[in-house]
Write a protein that holds these residues in place. Sequence first.
Motif, short mmCIF file in Angstrom:
data_model
loop_
_atom_site.label_atom_id
_atom_site.label_comp_id
_atom_site.label_asym_id
_atom_site.label_seq_id
_atom_site.Cartn_x
_atom_site.Cartn_y
_atom_site.Cartn_z
N ALA A 1 2.83 -5.82 0.68
CA ALA A 1 3.26 -6.16 2.04
C ALA A 1 4.77 -6.22 2.16
CB ALA A 1 2.65 -7.50 2.46
N ARG A 2 5.45 -6.47 1.05
CA ARG A 2 6.92 -6.57 1.06
C ARG A 2 7.59 -5.30 0.50
NH1 ARG A 2 9.10 -11.33 2.24
NH2 ARG A 2 7.71 -13.12 2.50
N THR A 3 6.80 -4.28 0.24
CA THR A 3 7.36 -3.05 -0.31
C THR A 3 8.24 -2.35 0.73
OG1 THR A 3 5.44 -2.73 -1.74
CG2 THR A 3 6.80 -0.79 -1.29
N MET A 4 9.37 -1.86 0.32
CA MET A 4 10.27 -1.09 1.18
C MET A 4 10.49 0.29 0.56
SD MET A 4 10.80 -3.00 3.75
CE MET A 4 12.11 -2.09 4.55
N PRO A 5 10.26 1.36 1.33
CA PRO A 5 9.76 1.38 2.71
C PRO A 5 8.30 0.94 2.78
CG PRO A 5 9.84 3.59 1.83
CD PRO A 5 10.48 2.72 0.80
N PRO A 6 7.89 0.35 3.88
CA PRO A 6 6.53 -0.20 3.97
C PRO A 6 5.47 0.90 3.99
CG PRO A 6 7.62 -0.33 6.10
CD PRO A 6 8.66 0.11 5.13
N THR A 7 4.31 0.59 3.44
CA THR A 7 3.16 1.50 3.49
C THR A 7 2.36 1.21 4.75
OG1 THR A 7 1.83 -0.05 2.19
CG2 THR A 7 3.03 1.65 0.98
N PHE A 8 1.78 2.25 5.34
CA PHE A 8 0.97 2.05 6.54
C PHE A 8 -0.44 1.60 6.18
CE2 PHE A 8 -2.01 3.69 9.75
CZ PHE A 8 -1.55 2.99 10.86
N TRP A 9 -1.09 2.35 5.30
CA TRP A 9 -2.46 2.03 4.90
C TRP A 9 -2.45 1.29 3.57
CZ3 TRP A 9 -6.47 2.49 8.06
CH2 TRP A 9 -7.75 2.31 7.55
N PRO A 10 -3.18 0.20 3.44
CA PRO A 10 -3.18 -0.54 2.17
C PRO A 10 -3.66 0.33 1.01
CG PRO A 10 -4.21 -1.82 3.92
CD PRO A 10 -4.01 -0.45 4.47
N GLN A 11 -2.93 0.29 -0.07
CA GLN A 11 -3.33 1.04 -1.26
C GLN A 11 -4.58 0.44 -1.89
OE1 GLN A 11 0.10 1.00 -3.81
NE2 GLN A 11 1.34 2.30 -2.45
N GLU A 12 -4.72 -0.88 -1.77
CA GLU A 12 -5.92 -1.56 -2.27
C GLU A 12 -6.23 -2.73 -1.34
OE1 GLU A 12 -7.54 -3.93 -6.26
OE2 GLU A 12 -5.63 -2.84 -6.31
N PHE A 13 -7.39 -2.66 -0.66
CA PHE A 13 -7.78 -3.71 0.27
C PHE A 13 -8.09 -5.00 -0.48
CE2 PHE A 13 -8.18 -0.33 3.30
CZ PHE A 13 -8.05 -0.94 4.54
N THR A 14 -7.63 -6.11 0.07
CA THR A 14 -7.92 -7.41 -0.52
C THR A 14 -8.18 -8.43 0.59
OG1 THR A 14 -7.07 -9.21 -1.89
CG2 THR A 14 -5.45 -7.95 -0.63
N PHE A 15 -9.15 -9.31 0.36
CA PHE A 15 -9.49 -10.36 1.32
C PHE A 15 -8.96 -11.72 0.85
CE2 PHE A 15 -12.57 -7.06 2.19
CZ PHE A 15 -12.66 -7.06 3.58
#
Length: 244
Positions: free
Chosen positions: A12-26
């Motif tokens: 979530a803090r990666t720059m540049p930000p990713t649009f789609w989550p690389q790995e979904f987590t709840f």
Amino acid sequence: MILSSFKSEREARTMPPTFWPQEFTFEHYINLFQNLNFGTYFMNTMIIVLFAMLGLLFNTMAGYGFAKFKFKGREVVFLCVLATMMIPAQVSMIPVYLLLNQMGLTNTMAGIILPGLIAAFNIFLIRQFMTTIPNDLIESARIDGAKEFRIFFQIIIPLSKPIIAVQAILTFVGAWNSFLWPLIVANDQALYTLSVGLALLQGQHSSSFALQMAGATVMVLPVLFLFLFVQRYIVEGFNTTGIK
């Protein structure tokens, strides 16, 4: 916001930000409801919303009474109701709080709910709409033997769906986003609403971006679903009230 809530904190803090989550987590939603009392905040907010809808029913009855019943002093009473709309809510908070304190209702759910149960604006808008309903319909129902409550629920309510839908979503959003009054009246976190909980989340977990996005998603999604459910009536209500 929604996609970020399913990302890991690092992503979530990666720059540049990713649009789609690389790995979904709840994990953030689990943390909200298991460790941060969001389940309690959610239930408190739902209770406030349910009583706000009950208040909308009372407001609808009052608007119907002002529109279709003739009684002594009706116009004076209605003007007094309208006059309350000129008083800012911030001005009345201290007197209302003192009254509730004398009644022993501070730091209670009743103290949070009661002041917002009746809204002058709702009464005014519903009354203006119901004046357009023909009196002949009501008189015909009375001649056929229908009682006043049956007329109200089986004739007036169906005819007033557009304006009630508009008022319902406005009432829902107002109750769902209630922040200042619960924060003032409630001292116990067990009585806090989602808005107050989200503010606490931003203060106590300001470094957890994905967790804040999960809390914001919990706040926003119910409003979006409600709008999708009643949008047809809302648009119809805006058109009808705009024309009349």
